[in-house]
Write an enzyme that holds these catalytic residues in place. Structure first.
Site, mmCIF file in Angstrom:
data_model
loop_
_atom_site.group_PDB
_atom_site.id
_atom_site.type_symbol
_atom_site.label_atom_id
_atom_site.label_comp_id
_atom_site.label_asym_id
_atom_site.label_seq_id
_atom_site.Cartn_x
_atom_site.Cartn_y
_atom_site.Cartn_z
ATOM 1 N N GLU A 49 86.566 19.035 50.600
ATOM 2 C CA GLU A 49 85.210 19.493 50.276
ATOM 3 C C GLU A 49 84.390 18.318 49.724
ATOM 4 O O GLU A 49 84.865 17.583 48.878
ATOM 5 C CB GLU A 49 85.304 20.616 49.231
ATOM 6 C CG GLU A 49 83.976 21.180 48.819
ATOM 7 C CD GLU A 49 83.126 21.588 50.024
ATOM 8 O OE1 GLU A 49 83.565 22.439 50.801
ATOM 9 O OE2 GLU A 49 82.018 21.025 50.191
ATOM 10 N N PHE A 50 83.158 18.201 50.217
ATOM 11 C CA PHE A 50 82.313 17.072 49.800
ATOM 12 C C PHE A 50 81.106 17.523 48.990
ATOM 13 O O PHE A 50 80.179 16.743 48.788
ATOM 14 C CB PHE A 50 81.852 16.288 51.034
ATOM 15 C CG PHE A 50 82.993 15.703 51.808
ATOM 16 C CD1 PHE A 50 83.612 14.540 51.382
ATOM 17 C CD2 PHE A 50 83.485 16.333 52.941
ATOM 18 C CE1 PHE A 50 84.695 14.004 52.073
ATOM 19 C CE2 PHE A 50 84.566 15.806 53.645
ATOM 20 C CZ PHE A 50 85.175 14.639 53.210
ATOM 21 N N LEU A 51 81.083 18.785 48.558
ATOM 22 C CA LEU A 51 79.901 19.248 47.829
ATOM 23 C C LEU A 51 79.729 18.468 46.524
ATOM 24 O O LEU A 51 80.696 17.974 45.953
ATOM 25 C CB LEU A 51 79.985 20.750 47.550
ATOM 26 C CG LEU A 51 81.121 21.310 46.676
ATOM 27 C CD1 LEU A 51 80.916 21.052 45.207
ATOM 28 C CD2 LEU A 51 81.251 22.787 46.933
ATOM 29 N N GLY A 96 74.191 3.075 35.190
ATOM 30 C CA GLY A 96 74.199 4.117 34.158
ATOM 31 C C GLY A 96 75.335 3.898 33.185
ATOM 32 O O GLY A 96 75.923 2.808 33.127
ATOM 33 N N ARG A 105 83.528 17.516 32.311
ATOM 34 C CA ARG A 105 84.757 16.765 32.524
ATOM 35 C C ARG A 105 84.464 15.268 32.706
ATOM 36 O O ARG A 105 83.647 14.885 33.519
ATOM 37 C CB ARG A 105 85.523 17.322 33.735
ATOM 38 C CG ARG A 105 86.126 18.687 33.436
ATOM 39 C CD ARG A 105 86.813 19.299 34.635
ATOM 40 N NE ARG A 105 85.896 19.878 35.588
ATOM 41 C CZ ARG A 105 86.271 20.606 36.644
ATOM 42 N NH1 ARG A 105 87.565 20.813 36.864
ATOM 43 N NH2 ARG A 105 85.380 21.113 37.468
ATOM 44 N N GLU A 152 78.389 18.821 42.637
ATOM 45 C CA GLU A 152 77.965 19.791 41.636
ATOM 46 C C GLU A 152 76.478 19.583 41.378
ATOM 47 O O GLU A 152 75.979 18.468 41.366
ATOM 48 C CB GLU A 152 78.760 19.597 40.341
ATOM 49 C CG GLU A 152 80.179 20.099 40.489
ATOM 50 C CD GLU A 152 81.025 19.865 39.244
ATOM 51 O OE1 GLU A 152 80.465 19.702 38.158
ATOM 52 O OE2 GLU A 152 82.263 19.841 39.388
ATOM 53 N N CYS A 200 85.752 14.644 39.590
ATOM 54 C CA CYS A 200 86.290 14.093 40.837
ATOM 55 C C CYS A 200 86.508 12.585 40.831
ATOM 56 O O CYS A 200 87.636 12.128 41.009
ATOM 57 C CB CYS A 200 85.378 14.474 42.001
ATOM 58 S SG CYS A 200 85.373 16.240 42.297
ATOM 59 N N PHE A 235 73.452 6.307 45.433
ATOM 60 C CA PHE A 235 74.543 5.866 44.541
ATOM 61 C C PHE A 235 74.412 4.395 44.138
ATOM 62 O O PHE A 235 75.407 3.687 44.062
ATOM 63 C CB PHE A 235 75.913 6.139 45.178
ATOM 64 C CG PHE A 235 76.327 7.569 45.002
ATOM 65 C CD1 PHE A 235 77.188 7.940 43.978
ATOM 66 C CD2 PHE A 235 75.821 8.554 45.831
ATOM 67 C CE1 PHE A 235 77.536 9.265 43.785
ATOM 68 C CE2 PHE A 235 76.161 9.886 45.655
ATOM 69 C CZ PHE A 235 77.020 10.253 44.619
#
Ligand code: NAD
Length: 511
Positions: free
Chosen positions: A225-227, A330, A405, A229, A337, A326
């Site tokens: 899965e590449f979704l 920061g 997380r 958040e 992940c 990307f």
């Protein structure tokens, strides 16, 4: 058996066949709109509720034999999703939205209980509407009872967590436990899919568990899965691509049909061997983490040589070979992940004696970057933070999610507390989770301005939109001190300095 990766677009040969009526007895089905009709339907098995059929279609007087690859589901697919977290819940709700009959199972009874009342355990834009809508339509069910759900399942997704073990490897206990529970109760030929991020070789382990406990034919597949958040529903509904590691024609046709509604604009479904699908997920996350760590290092160098990382970012991001995503410096990447997947990839590399110097450097650069905001604050107060009051804006690892997380904000707050500082925090959605974590060790403020009352310093850890254009005069009035450490480069240095702040951002000249 391995096959080369191929790109398959969803079949446009047939509209979806009409759903059968009760006691469906192979009637002569005719499309109202086009000149095709189904002449004959052969049931795949002698089960009363069998849904995959082989059928004969007549178009303009010509007959064609059709099979699963042509999209011949005659009733909704019965889907079981095990693990109802960020991934499982989005997956279940989106698959229900396209008409499937989905059961989401979890061992967390409280979570399931809340979900049955449409109370979401996570913040994810748009997900509440999908869950309520599909529960209302009875296409989406929540349960702790895997046995009953598995008994009717034709497709099972394993979407449980794969946290890092002590040695950095992905802990597969939940995946294998979920596979075992489902295996014992499956009653029909089933496609079992690892949706969790799992290292190469996991599908074989899942297959071994199924072989031991399952009495029906099964097909293990990998579907990483590449979704993202914060954009999860949109990412799932309109993916850039769907990666499917399959090793049987049956699984290939079932999954092609399941995903067809999500790739109607022509985005590819990439079929490949299972090992490559498993590796694709780690390669994607390691690549994205690399871009972030690379830009963080460039930002540090920009500061030393007097360059501005904003300009450098635009300069390289407009190169088509690089692209703009990307590339924002920061306080270090976080989330559930990147950190764990980089660790797991390094673990796999160690197991196979393959040096991965680049990925190792990405990890250590990120560990260093996560201490940057604390160092800047410490320097601003001459290394003495005892009794200093710091307002922290943003707790989640990125905006639009309540996921804490590996969030850089947590590293910052723990360091501040160890140094004797007092912390008042604000986050638009993550405070309830943070309260469980910090208890009364820090104070939580109902608004970002409340967090500033009497603060000697403001630290911005997450780039929530509501922090982008604040009332600067209100900030100045509320604070006792003038130090602002901006980990997300939200403001213009010249403006901040003109307002009287001591402003630190990342990779930009102090003016
Ligand atoms: P999560 O921790 O939010 O959810 C996992 C859920 O699985 C929990 O609700 C837990 O109670 C449940 N669970 C654990 N063991 C179970 C069992 N035996 N039976 C039933 N339920 C069980 O995790 P997540 O963020 O949704 O991630 C799930 C997987 O997807 C991970 O491998 C992750 O790496 C991967 N992934 C996550 C994201 C993301 O953005 N969160 C994106 C892509 C992939």
């Amino acid at each position: 058996m391995r096959t080369d990766a191929t790109t398959v677009k969803p079949s446009a040969r047939l509209p979806l066949a009409p759903r059968p009526r009760k006691n469906f007895a192979f009637p002569f089905l005719t499309s109202r709109r086009s000149r095709w009709h189904i002449k004959e339907v052969f049931r795949r098995r002698e089960e009363p509720k069998s849904w995959i059929a082989l059928y004969k279609v007549e178009t303009d007087g010509l007959e064609h034999d059709c099979g699963p690859a042509d999209g011949v589901y005659l009733s909704p697919m019965q889907i079981l999703v095990i693990g109802t977290g960020y991934v499982g819940l989005v997956l279940g709700a989106c698959l229900a939205e396209t008409g499937n009959d989905v059961t989401c199972a979890d061992v967390d009874a409280e979570k399931i209980d809340r979900l049955t009342r449409n109370e979401l355990p996570i913040f994810e834009p748009g997900l509440d509407r999908l869950v309520a809508h599909n529960q209302g339509k009875q296409r989406l069910t929540f349960t702790t009872d895997v046995a009953t759900a598995a008994a009717k399942a034709e497709v099972v997704f394993l979407a449980v967590g794969t946290p890092p073990g002590e040695d950095g490897s992905a802990d597969l206990r939940h995946v294998l436990a979920a596979a075992e529970t489902a295996a014992k109760y499956l009653k029909r030929e089933t496609v079992v899919i690892t949706k969790s991020t799992v290292p190469v070789g996991t599908a074989s382990k899942v297959a071994a568990v199924l072989a031991q406990h399952c009495r029906v034919p099964f097909h293990v597949c990998s579907n990483p899965e590449f979704l993202k958040e914060g954009d999860a529903v949109e990412d799932f509904m309109r993916p850039d691509r769907v990666v499917l590691g399959v090793e049987s024609d049956y699984a290939r046709s079932v999954l092609a049909e399941l995903y067809a509604p999500f790739v109607r604009t022509g985005k590819p479904i990439l079929f490949m061997d299972i090992a490559s699908a498993e590796m694709t997920k780690y390669a994607a996350n390691a690549m994205l983490a690399t871009r972030i760590s690379f830009m963080n290092e460039i930002a540090m160098l920009c500061e030393s040589v007097g360059a501005n990382v904003d300009n450098v970012r635009r300069g390289i991001g407009s190169d088509a070979r690089i692209g703009p995503s990307f590339l924002f410096p920061g306080p270090g990447y976080g989330g559930s992940c990147f950190p764990k997947d980089v660790q797991a990839l390094l673990h796999t590399a160690r197991e196979h004696n393959v040096p991965m110097d680049v990925v190792r450097a990405v990890e250590s650069a990120n560990d260093r970057q996560k201490t940057l905001m604390f160092q800047r604050l410490s320097t601003a107060f001459g290394g003495h933070l005892e009794g200093v009051s710091v307002a922290v804006w943003g707790l989640s690892f990125k905006p639009q999610t309540d996921d804490l997380r590996e969030s850089p904000a947590l590293t910052l707050i723990e360091s501040l507390l160890s140094a004797g500082a007092r912390v008042t925090a604000h986050d638009p959605v993550a405070m309830p989770h943070a309260e469980k974590l910090f208890g009364n060790r820090i104070t939580f403020a109902p608004t970002n301005y409340d967090a500033l009352q009497g603060a000697h310093a403001l630290a911005i850890a997450t780039d929530w939109n509501e922090y982008r254009h604040p009332d600067f005069l209100r900030i100045r009035d509320a604070m006792t001190g003038r130090v602002v450490v901006d980990g997300r480069n939200l403001y213009q240095p010249a403006k901040m300095i003109a307002l009287g702040f001591t402003y630190h951002s990342i990779g930009r000249p102090q003016v």
